[in-house]
Write a protein that holds these residues in place. Structure first.
Motif, PDB file in Angstrom:
ATOM      1  N   ALA A  47      63.921  46.084 -22.956  1.00  0.00           N
ATOM      2  CA  ALA A  47      64.563  47.034 -23.859  1.00  0.00           C
ATOM      3  C   ALA A  47      64.951  46.349 -25.155  1.00  0.00           C
ATOM      4  O   ALA A  47      65.162  45.137 -25.183  1.00  0.00           O
ATOM      5  CB  ALA A  47      65.810  47.611 -23.196  1.00  0.00           C
ATOM      6  N   SER A  48      65.076  47.153 -26.204  1.00  0.00           N
ATOM      7  CA  SER A  48      65.681  46.650 -27.429  1.00  0.00           C
ATOM      8  C   SER A  48      67.166  46.445 -27.153  1.00  0.00           C
ATOM      9  O   SER A  48      67.705  46.964 -26.163  1.00  0.00           O
ATOM     10  CB  SER A  48      65.505  47.666 -28.565  1.00  0.00           C
ATOM     11  OG  SER A  48      66.293  48.820 -28.310  1.00  0.00           O
ATOM     12  N   GLN A  49      67.832  45.698 -28.019  1.00  0.00           N
ATOM     13  CA  GLN A  49      69.271  45.481 -27.818  1.00  0.00           C
ATOM     14  C   GLN A  49      70.023  46.806 -27.822  1.00  0.00           C
ATOM     15  O   GLN A  49      70.914  47.015 -27.001  1.00  0.00           O
ATOM     16  CB  GLN A  49      69.828  44.541 -28.889  1.00  0.00           C
ATOM     17  CG  GLN A  49      69.450  43.114 -28.656  1.00  0.00           C
ATOM     18  CD  GLN A  49      70.080  42.141 -29.626  1.00  0.00           C
ATOM     19  OE1 GLN A  49      69.710  40.992 -29.620  1.00  0.00           O
ATOM     20  NE2 GLN A  49      71.010  42.547 -30.450  1.00  0.00           N
ATOM     21  N   ALA A  50      69.660  47.709 -28.726  1.00  0.00           N
ATOM     22  CA  ALA A  50      70.342  49.001 -28.801  1.00  0.00           C
ATOM     23  C   ALA A  50      70.141  49.798 -27.511  1.00  0.00           C
ATOM     24  O   ALA A  50      71.096  50.364 -26.969  1.00  0.00           O
ATOM     25  CB  ALA A  50      69.846  49.789 -30.008  1.00  0.00           C
ATOM     26  N   ASP A  51      68.907  49.839 -27.017  1.00  0.00           N
ATOM     27  CA  ASP A  51      68.644  50.561 -25.765  1.00  0.00           C
ATOM     28  C   ASP A  51      69.363  49.918 -24.592  1.00  0.00           C
ATOM     29  O   ASP A  51      69.908  50.609 -23.736  1.00  0.00           O
ATOM     30  CB  ASP A  51      67.142  50.632 -25.473  1.00  0.00           C
ATOM     31  CG  ASP A  51      66.417  51.613 -26.370  1.00  0.00           C
ATOM     32  OD1 ASP A  51      67.080  52.498 -26.962  1.00  0.00           O
ATOM     33  OD2 ASP A  51      65.180  51.492 -26.487  1.00  0.00           O
ATOM     34  N   LEU A  52      69.367  48.595 -24.560  1.00  0.00           N
ATOM     35  CA  LEU A  52      70.053  47.903 -23.479  1.00  0.00           C
ATOM     36  C   LEU A  52      71.547  48.182 -23.517  1.00  0.00           C
ATOM     37  O   LEU A  52      72.178  48.377 -22.473  1.00  0.00           O
ATOM     38  CB  LEU A  52      69.781  46.399 -23.538  1.00  0.00           C
ATOM     39  CG  LEU A  52      70.413  45.561 -22.438  1.00  0.00           C
ATOM     40  CD1 LEU A  52      69.977  46.035 -21.053  1.00  0.00           C
ATOM     41  CD2 LEU A  52      70.055  44.087 -22.645  1.00  0.00           C
ATOM     42  N   GLY A  53      72.115  48.237 -24.706  1.00  0.00           N
ATOM     43  CA  GLY A  53      73.532  48.576 -24.830  1.00  0.00           C
ATOM     44  C   GLY A  53      73.826  49.952 -24.263  1.00  0.00           C
ATOM     45  O   GLY A  53      74.799  50.140 -23.529  1.00  0.00           O
ATOM     46  N   ARG A  54      72.957  50.924 -24.566  1.00  0.00           N
ATOM     47  CA  ARG A  54      73.145  52.280 -24.034  1.00  0.00           C
ATOM     48  C   ARG A  54      72.972  52.305 -22.518  1.00  0.00           C
ATOM     49  O   ARG A  54      73.742  52.935 -21.803  1.00  0.00           O
ATOM     50  CB  ARG A  54      72.181  53.254 -24.700  1.00  0.00           C
ATOM     51  CG  ARG A  54      72.597  53.634 -26.116  1.00  0.00           C
ATOM     52  CD  ARG A  54      71.711  54.741 -26.691  1.00  0.00           C
ATOM     53  NE  ARG A  54      70.380  54.266 -27.054  1.00  0.00           N
ATOM     54  CZ  ARG A  54      70.090  53.657 -28.195  1.00  0.00           C
ATOM     55  NH1 ARG A  54      71.017  53.426 -29.084  1.00  0.00           N
ATOM     56  NH2 ARG A  54      68.845  53.283 -28.457  1.00  0.00           N
TER      57      ARG A  54
END
Length: 141
Positions: A47-54
């Protein structure tokens, strides 16, 4: 008396559970954010960092530090996203999967300690009831 209020009981139990989890993960050289990030990557893939954060429910400012720690341990890799070179894709590594399995075992021991006075059926019932409360209040991820 206030000690009979479910909200007070939940708060006290949650504080105790948080201490047990933090101590258990700390003994394995990890933190809760490490477990959450590795679990999200293991279950749902890179995942991208943003997706992983979500996915993990970790705020971006905390996620960067978490990924730095996991990367230093060799548990995750950051690679440029082929479709957008400005972004990184985060992937769990084989050592990261082994570390996650150790953390899962450690957390299973913590759960057993926390729920020791309950039978297996009572544990399942408690989990069902807590899930229902969280779902009702919109806090279940």
């Amino acid at each position: 008396m206030f000690t009979e209020l479910p909200s007070w009981l939940l708060t006290q139990t949650a504080a105790h559970a948080h201490r047990l989890v933090a101590e258990g993960l700390g003994a394995a050289g990890a933190r809760g954010y490490h477990f959450r990030a590795l679990t999200a990557l293991d279950r749902e893939g890179p995942a991208s960092q943003a997706d992983l954060g979500r996915r993990s429910g970790i705020h971006l400012s905390d996620l960067v530090a978490t990924l730095n720690e996991l990367s230093e341990g060799g548990y995750v890799e950051r690679t440029p996203d082929p479709s957008d070179r400005r972004r990184n894709v985060i992937t769990i590594t084989p050592p990261g999967r082994r570390h996650l399995r150790r953390l899962e075992k450690q957390l299973a021991r913590v759960q057993d300690d926390l729920l020791a006075p309950l039978s297996p059926d009572e544990r399942a019932q408690l989990t069902t009831l807590l899930t229902r409360l969280l779902t009702h209040h919109g806090a279940h991820n």
